[in-house]
Design a protein around this motif. Sequence first.
Motif, PDB file in Angstrom:
ATOM      1  N   HIS A 188       6.100  -1.493   1.592  1.00 46.97           N
ATOM      2  CA  HIS A 188       4.819  -2.033   2.056  1.00 46.97           C
ATOM      3  C   HIS A 188       4.285  -1.339   3.298  1.00 46.97           C
ATOM      4  O   HIS A 188       3.236  -1.728   3.814  1.00 46.97           O
ATOM      5  N   SER A 189       4.977  -0.324   3.782  1.00 46.52           N
ATOM      6  CA  SER A 189       4.529   0.382   4.977  1.00 46.52           C
ATOM      7  C   SER A 189       3.357   1.305   4.641  1.00 46.52           C
ATOM      8  O   SER A 189       2.978   1.462   3.480  1.00 46.52           O
ATOM      9  N   ALA A 238       8.262   6.828   4.002  1.00 43.17           N
ATOM     10  CA  ALA A 238       8.951   5.550   3.821  1.00 43.17           C
ATOM     11  C   ALA A 238       8.712   4.998   2.418  1.00 43.17           C
ATOM     12  O   ALA A 238       9.641   4.518   1.747  1.00 43.17           O
ATOM     13  N   ILE A 239       7.469   5.082   1.965  1.00 41.97           N
ATOM     14  CA  ILE A 239       7.159   4.631   0.602  1.00 41.97           C
ATOM     15  C   ILE A 239       7.928   5.471  -0.410  1.00 41.97           C
ATOM     16  O   ILE A 239       8.515   4.952  -1.371  1.00 41.97           O
ATOM     17  N   ASP A 269      12.231   6.301  -4.456  1.00 44.19           N
ATOM     18  CA  ASP A 269      13.473   6.968  -4.854  1.00 44.19           C
ATOM     19  C   ASP A 269      14.570   5.940  -5.124  1.00 44.19           C
ATOM     20  O   ASP A 269      15.339   6.067  -6.087  1.00 44.19           O
ATOM     21  N   HIS A 270      14.670   4.919  -4.254  1.00 44.18           N
ATOM     22  CA  HIS A 270      15.684   3.884  -4.438  1.00 44.18           C
ATOM     23  C   HIS A 270      15.422   3.076  -5.709  1.00 44.18           C
ATOM     24  O   HIS A 270      16.372   2.697  -6.415  1.00 44.18           O
ATOM     25  N   LEU A 308       0.394   7.329  -3.678  1.00 46.70           N
ATOM     26  CA  LEU A 308       0.960   8.592  -3.190  1.00 46.70           C
ATOM     27  C   LEU A 308       0.395   9.785  -3.940  1.00 46.70           C
ATOM     28  O   LEU A 308       0.158  10.850  -3.356  1.00 46.70           O
ATOM     29  N   LEU A 309       0.171   9.627  -5.238  1.00 42.68           N
ATOM     30  CA  LEU A 309      -0.354  10.744  -6.031  1.00 42.68           C
ATOM     31  C   LEU A 309      -1.802  11.072  -5.675  1.00 42.68           C
ATOM     32  O   LEU A 309      -2.271  12.181  -5.954  1.00 42.68           O
ATOM     33  N   LYS A 310      -2.503  10.126  -5.082  1.00 46.32           N
ATOM     34  CA  LYS A 310      -3.882  10.375  -4.649  1.00 46.32           C
ATOM     35  C   LYS A 310      -3.933  11.120  -3.322  1.00 46.32           C
ATOM     36  O   LYS A 310      -4.992  11.609  -2.930  1.00 46.32           O
TER      37      LYS A 310
END
Length: 259
Positions: free
Chosen positions: A44-45, A50-51, A56-57, A87-89
Amino acid sequence: MKPFDSYHWRGMQLTDASLESARQELAESSEIDTTLQSFTQLLHSEDSAAIGIALDHYHYAVSQQRYGIPNPYSDYTLEVLERARELLKQPPTHSTFTGPDIEGSNHSSALLIMMNHAKPEDSGLILRVLENSANSDVASGALAAAGRILDAECAPDDALIHALAGIALDESKDPDERLDAVRALARSSASQALSIMERIADLETLDLQVTAVHALGFHAMDRYRPLVEQRSASWPDDLPYPAFDVQRLLREHDSKGNA
């Protein structure tokens, strides 16, 4: 066994101390409440790294399910998918000369999610990433996500199929990237994809030809049986999957014809 930290962010320290602490707790804690709290704090950061670590986890937890270990983050799948899209954007992350290799890591982490959860409405997003891949890892992930989209039973995106065909038929491309593109196309039964597979079946590059012929037999043996028989008859006997599966498809087609 060394605790899992991430696939794509190893060696990078998060600038926010609380996020870095959450990252360490996520990797090292065996307490489910602590793990979930750390995971959601990262997810949620507003920090891309961090996201990415959280994604990955999530993917790592999915991979452990084959050993009977439940995914503790399964309730967050929809949120994970939305964060991956975000993230892809973004532009791809860049490495520095002195820092860890994080070139395109935000996209790589996001594509770990998209390769299993991408929807047809993600076609444009995946296409943009595919056309501007930061490295081979990103390209491979984008091609896997494209295959996931084409596997859906709906009208495929013509632009996405055209892009995959361009990669598959481009002899200047990396051989592994070309094969990944053919495998993505092989998941579609759409007429556009099958027409491209006909062209690929004529290529001399054996792994591309075999993958295409198998796809034609799997999706439309009634139409393509002569081609499937002709191409497969010329293959060595010791070729791995999917070559040996073509004979099974032919036998099944024979059985249906005799039923």
